[in-house]
Design a protein around this motif. Structure first.
Motif, PDB file in Angstrom:
ATOM      1  N   GLY A 156       0.796  -1.221   0.000  1.00  0.00           N
ATOM      2  CA  GLY A 156       0.000   0.000   0.000  1.00  0.00           C
ATOM      3  C   GLY A 156       0.824   1.264   0.000  1.00  0.00           C
ATOM      4  O   GLY A 156       0.289   2.361  -0.181  1.00  0.00           O
ATOM      5  N   ASN A 157       2.153   1.143   0.176  1.00  0.00           N
ATOM      6  CA  ASN A 157       3.028   2.302   0.127  1.00  0.00           C
ATOM      7  C   ASN A 157       3.458   2.587  -1.308  1.00  0.00           C
ATOM      8  O   ASN A 157       3.540   1.689  -2.147  1.00  0.00           O
ATOM      9  N   GLY A 158       3.773   3.832  -1.573  1.00  0.00           N
ATOM     10  CA  GLY A 158       4.359   4.203  -2.851  1.00  0.00           C
ATOM     11  C   GLY A 158       5.860   4.339  -2.724  1.00  0.00           C
ATOM     12  O   GLY A 158       6.417   4.306  -1.630  1.00  0.00           O
ATOM     13  N   TYR A 159       6.543   4.510  -3.858  1.00  0.00           N
ATOM     14  CA  TYR A 159       7.984   4.750  -3.806  1.00  0.00           C
ATOM     15  C   TYR A 159       8.433   5.604  -4.976  1.00  0.00           C
ATOM     16  O   TYR A 159       7.791   5.662  -6.037  1.00  0.00           O
ATOM     17  N   LEU A 160       9.523   6.288  -4.758  1.00  0.00           N
ATOM     18  CA  LEU A 160      10.293   6.993  -5.774  1.00  0.00           C
ATOM     19  C   LEU A 160      11.713   6.483  -5.677  1.00  0.00           C
ATOM     20  O   LEU A 160      12.321   6.570  -4.604  1.00  0.00           O
ATOM     21  N   ALA A 161      12.240   5.938  -6.770  1.00  0.00           N
ATOM     22  CA  ALA A 161      13.597   5.379  -6.770  1.00  0.00           C
ATOM     23  C   ALA A 161      14.421   6.068  -7.845  1.00  0.00           C
ATOM     24  O   ALA A 161      13.999   6.154  -9.005  1.00  0.00           O
ATOM     25  N   PHE A 162      15.591   6.553  -7.458  1.00  0.00           N
ATOM     26  CA  PHE A 162      16.498   7.164  -8.431  1.00  0.00           C
ATOM     27  C   PHE A 162      17.294   6.078  -9.134  1.00  0.00           C
ATOM     28  O   PHE A 162      17.730   5.103  -8.516  1.00  0.00           O
ATOM     29  N   TYR A 173       8.701   5.624 -10.430  1.00  0.00           N
ATOM     30  CA  TYR A 173       7.666   5.596  -9.400  1.00  0.00           C
ATOM     31  C   TYR A 173       6.972   4.238  -9.422  1.00  0.00           C
ATOM     32  O   TYR A 173       6.916   3.574 -10.464  1.00  0.00           O
ATOM     33  N   GLY A 174       6.432   3.851  -8.281  1.00  0.00           N
ATOM     34  CA  GLY A 174       5.657   2.624  -8.209  1.00  0.00           C
ATOM     35  C   GLY A 174       5.004   2.509  -6.848  1.00  0.00           C
ATOM     36  O   GLY A 174       5.095   3.407  -6.003  1.00  0.00           O
ATOM     37  N   ASN A 175       4.329   1.381  -6.622  1.00  0.00           N
ATOM     38  CA  ASN A 175       3.740   1.128  -5.306  1.00  0.00           C
ATOM     39  C   ASN A 175       3.832  -0.354  -5.006  1.00  0.00           C
ATOM     40  O   ASN A 175       3.938  -1.195  -5.903  1.00  0.00           O
ATOM     41  N   TYR A 176       3.821  -0.667  -3.712  1.00  0.00           N
ATOM     42  CA  TYR A 176       4.035  -2.033  -3.236  1.00  0.00           C
ATOM     43  C   TYR A 176       2.711  -2.792  -3.154  1.00  0.00           C
ATOM     44  O   TYR A 176       1.752  -2.343  -2.534  1.00  0.00           O
ATOM     45  N   LYS A 615       2.011  10.251  -8.925  1.00  0.00           N
ATOM     46  CA  LYS A 615       2.758   9.499  -9.935  1.00  0.00           C
ATOM     47  C   LYS A 615       3.016   8.073  -9.473  1.00  0.00           C
ATOM     48  O   LYS A 615       3.048   7.151 -10.291  1.00  0.00           O
ATOM     49  N   ALA A 616       3.203   7.887  -8.179  1.00  0.00           N
ATOM     50  CA  ALA A 616       3.426   6.543  -7.664  1.00  0.00           C
ATOM     51  C   ALA A 616       2.176   5.679  -7.792  1.00  0.00           C
ATOM     52  O   ALA A 616       2.267   4.464  -8.029  1.00  0.00           O
ATOM     53  N   PHE A 617       1.002   6.285  -7.666  1.00  0.00           N
ATOM     54  CA  PHE A 617      -0.247   5.518  -7.690  1.00  0.00           C
ATOM     55  C   PHE A 617      -1.046   5.725  -8.974  1.00  0.00           C
ATOM     56  O   PHE A 617      -2.187   5.297  -9.072  1.00  0.00           O
ATOM     57  N   GLY A 618      -0.439   6.384  -9.948  1.00  0.00           N
ATOM     58  CA  GLY A 618      -1.052   6.475 -11.258  1.00  0.00           C
ATOM     59  C   GLY A 618      -2.196   7.448 -11.386  1.00  0.00           C
ATOM     60  O   GLY A 618      -2.980   7.355 -12.340  1.00  0.00           O
TER      61      GLY A 618
END
Length: 792
Positions: A156-162, A173-176, A615-618
């Motif tokens: 349920g968490n989102g993420y930003l990864a460089f 961006y994405g989410n778990y 952006k993480a959750f679209g």
């Protein structure tokens, strides 16, 4: 304590619990298996996958029991990061000892609580590569694993990864969801590994995971069990006492911007690097002129054939003549360039287009680099790329310095690259270059050199040594360094190198391109680790005919205003790159004083947290950009803010809280790019950003309303209307029915500065001429609504 065998123990024992006023980070370790979890406010975000290590060309793992736990130890201590509680597990991989250690550091309302995961090879190890026959083939995996994360945790968490080059400009961006595909393969390995921020949808909780030491060798990889963090899988051996570490740091305030800054503060504390020192760099304070890729004079000189990249530049002028003419034109137009960037066209290149001799060629500078420096008065920022195998410096070629030379054909894996191995080389190169005017060394092609030199990928310390030697030599010679084409690991490594002050944070500029767009996000990464994010150059007018580019007949820059604005608000170097006779002087001067001193916010403009979540959750288009930077003139007065909105595919209503401003503070806001809208804001008000593109981007300036009703609007003609370089000592007073306010304005003697105010009598603009001494007090009040100027 050691006899207690329960699954978890209290803080004094195995299960470590770190508390702070705003957040709670809790680590639990199982004494019998070495497995662990990491929870945020009671919710498990990390479940461990198996721990493993590769030695003697064999992988030993807790999964099959081949990695044997020998002992378990807890304790306390202190280091550069502060006091910690430690949990160490001693393992045996065959006959090789190996240790993993958790170190937990408490936080508070401003400091991130964190857990450091360290791997130690007490006696060193050989055979650490995953594929001993072709070590390089395994460089996108890891040969050890601690920490190791299963797909479960943080659902349920989102993420930003460089990820990727140019300060992580290919971020994702994405989410778990608990799936093994939550972290895509593009975020794995040498190119993919970078700092990752996980955050709750309401932004109340966030944390960053990254490497914490041995940044060039520390990496991540994927197994059937999840994502593992450890030693790059191509490294063949490690020396005795070698260690590498990773960190999870939680934001004490939630949010994405705050998480990266708090994480960065921990890294800077550990390695004694300071943002204030970074921003003392000359290039971060004054306007420059660029000849980088995208510039008009990139592999092109005056009167040379259009569409044909030199050399040679006949017919046409030399670069020496061309750049002296640029200086004459800029002086005539009142454009205060204070330095010049020389890109790769000026030095000798050899096999594979690598550098053979880093000095100006006589067909470029007939009288030498120092002649250009003296004729223009411009200190030089000098570009460099990777070293050619036939360079003049290597002892293999008759030179004086030790190099690793990997000549193609000498071994099947060699790709025609070379790498200097001794400090003396860098010391001499930097010292000799200061004689012809170098003030900043730009190391470009960092990814190419790292990716293609086998030695850098198979030796545990070589890559770090390469960058440290370069940085030490720069510091010894009072030079600074810019990184370009960096992997995230290069940017991480820069925390150990104070002389590295800035780095390219988006792709190469080409007129009309969208290379500006990552800056609002990559600027967070850069700022966190005391790096100024660099946008690259820009054209200040739309049409400049006769360039050397293949599209010279159609090339144009229709969004010159946006390019100039982004260059400024991103708080990196600002360097136009126009053809002689084609500069928009007024546009260029929106970034600076008349002497070229840059007028920027206190931080790089950063993407609003709301957009990261979207952006993480679209729910927000990847194109949408809304960035904010602030300027604090006083600890007692709320900050000013600058909000940029561009390429918005849907309307966006922005609150003061979205901008990181207090909802209890009233503001006056005005839009400066496409209108003269003036709006008063309180805690419930919104700035309504409209759907827009690149030409009609929106730029709002927000000024706090002082307790007596006045507000300093600043310089409406500048991209950042209130900059700490221009204004100081903002004060206000109320006596009976009379109110007043004043601010000190800094500038160049004779410079006319327009200062706008909003107050009980409405809007007023006071124009002052900077006196001798470079400062004037601009005063307004109910008794003097039109204002006055008082020499300071």
């Amino acid at each position: 304590l050691n006899s207690r065998m329960s699954a978890t123990l209290p803080l004094a024992g195995i299960a470590a619990l770190v508390c702070c006023a705003a957040a709670e980070l809790a680590l639990t370790v199982d004494k019998t298996t070495g497995s662990y979890t990491l929870a945020v406010d009671g919710n498990v975000w990390i479940h461990s996958a198996p721990t493993f290590v590769t030695v003697g060309s064999k992988t030993y793992s807790t999964k099959d029991g081949s990695l044997k736990m020998e002992s378990f130890e807890t304790g306390t201590g202190a280091d550069a990061s502060g006091d910690f509680t430690s949990t160490a597990i001693y393992w045996r991989a065959g006959d090789v000892p190996w240790m993993t250690q958790f170190r937990e550091y408490a936080g508070d309302s401003t400091t991130a609580p964190m857990v450091v995961f360290e791997q130690v090879y007490p006696e060193g190890a050989i055979g650490t590569a995953l594929d001993p026959s072709t070590p390089y083939s395994a460089r996108d995996n890891v040969s050890s694993s601690f920490p190791a994360l299963t797909p479960k945790g943080g659902e349920g968490n989102g993420y930003l990864a460089f990820s990727g080059d140019m300060t992580g400009s290919r971020f994702e961006y994405g989410n778990y969801t608990g799936s093994s595909t939550d972290i895509p393969s593009k975020l794995i390995g040498v190119t993919g590994f970078g700092p990752l921020c996980a955050f709750t949808k309401d932004l109340s909780k966030s944390a960053v995971i990254s490497s914490f030491s041995q940044f060039m060798a520390a990496s991540n990889g994927r197994t059937n069990d999840g994502v593992s963090y450890g030693l790059q899988g191509s490294i063949t051996e490690v020396p005795a006492g070698y260690s590498l570490s990773f960190v999870v740091a939680q934001s004490p305030a939630g949010g994405v911007q705050a998480a990266f800054e708090a994480w960065g503060d921990r890294l800077l504390q550990r390695y004694s690097k300071e943002r204030e020192v970074t921003y003392a760099d000359y290039s971060l304070n004054f306007l420059g002129y660029s000849t980088d890729n995208g510039a008009f004079y990139y592999y092109q000189t005056e009167d040379h054939q259009a569409g044909k990249r030199g050399p040679p530049y006949t017919p046409g002028k030399t670069y020496e003549e061309t750049l002296i003419d640029v200086k004459a034109y800029s002086d005539e137009e009142g454009i205060p360039y204070k330095y010049i960037l020389l890109d790769s066209w000026w030095y000798y290149q050899g096999e594979g287009s690598g550098v053979t001799n880093w000095i100006g060629r006589p067909d470029i500078f007939p009288h030498g680099n120092d002649y250009l420096r003296n004729a223009t008065g411009w200190p030089i920022m000098g570009h460099n790329r990777f070293w050619a195998v036939d360079n003049v410096y290597a002892t293999q070629n008759g030179g004086d310095y030790d190099f690793v030379v990997e000549k193609k054909g000498a071994e099947p894996s060699f790709r025609n690259y070379a790498w200097p191995t001794e400090q003396r080389f860098w010391d001499d190169l930097m010292y000799n270059s200061t004689k012809w005017g170098l003030f900043m060394y730009e190391q470009d092609w960092l990814d190419t050199e790292y990716d293609n030199v086998m030695h850098l990928n198979t030796n545990a310390t070589a890559a770090r040594t390469w960058l440290l030697q370069m940085g030490v030599a720069a510091e010894r010679n009072h030079l600074t360094v810019q990184y370009c084409m960096s992997h995230c690991r290069h940017i991480m490594q820069s925390v150990e190198i104070p002389s590295v002050t800035n780095a390219r944070a988006s792709g190469d500029y080409h007129p009309g391109s969208d290379q500006w767009s990552p800056l609002g996000t990559t600027g967070m990464f850069a700022w966190a680790v005391a790096i100024a994010p660099t946008k690259d150059n820009y054209w200040s007018t739309d049409t400049q005919t006769g360039s050397a580019y293949g599209d010279f007949a159609t090339i144009s820059e229709p969004y010159n205003r946006l390019q100039a604005a982004v260059s400024t608000v991103s708080k990196g170097p600002v360097a136009p790159s126009d053809k002689i006779g084609r500069s928009d002087t007024a546009l260029i001067l929106k970034s600076c004083m008349v002497d070229g001193q840059l007028l920027q916010g206190d931080k790089p403009a950063m993407q609003l947290d709301r957009l990261h979540v979207g952006k993480a959750f679209g729910t927000v288009d990847d194109m949408d950009q809304a960035w904010v930077t602030t300027t604090a003139l006083s600890n007692e007065i709320a900050p000013h803010a600058t909000l940029l909105g561009a390429t918005l595919t849907a309307p966006l209503s922005v609150s003061l809280a979205d901008l990181g401003l207090s909802a209890n503070q009233n503001y006056v806001a005005y839009e400066t790019n496409t209108s003269s809208t003036l709006k008063q804001l309180n805690g419930t008000s919104m700035i309504d950003l409209e759907v827009c593109g690149k030409w009609d981007f929106q730029l709002w300036s927000l000024a706090p309303v002082l307790a007596n009703g006045w507000a300093l609007l600043g310089e409406p003609s500048k991209w950042v209307s209130v900059s700490g370089k221009r204004f100081r000592d903002l004060e206000f007073d109320s006596t009976g029915d009379e109110t007043s306010a004043s601010v000190t304005v800094i500038g160049v003697e004779g410079e006319n500065v327009e200062v706008a105010w909003f107050g009980p009598v409405g809007r007023s603009v006071v124009t002052c001429t900077i006196p001798r001494g470079s400062a004037v007090s601009v005063q307004v009040g109910s008794a003097i609504p039109s204002g006055r100027c008082v020499d300071v």
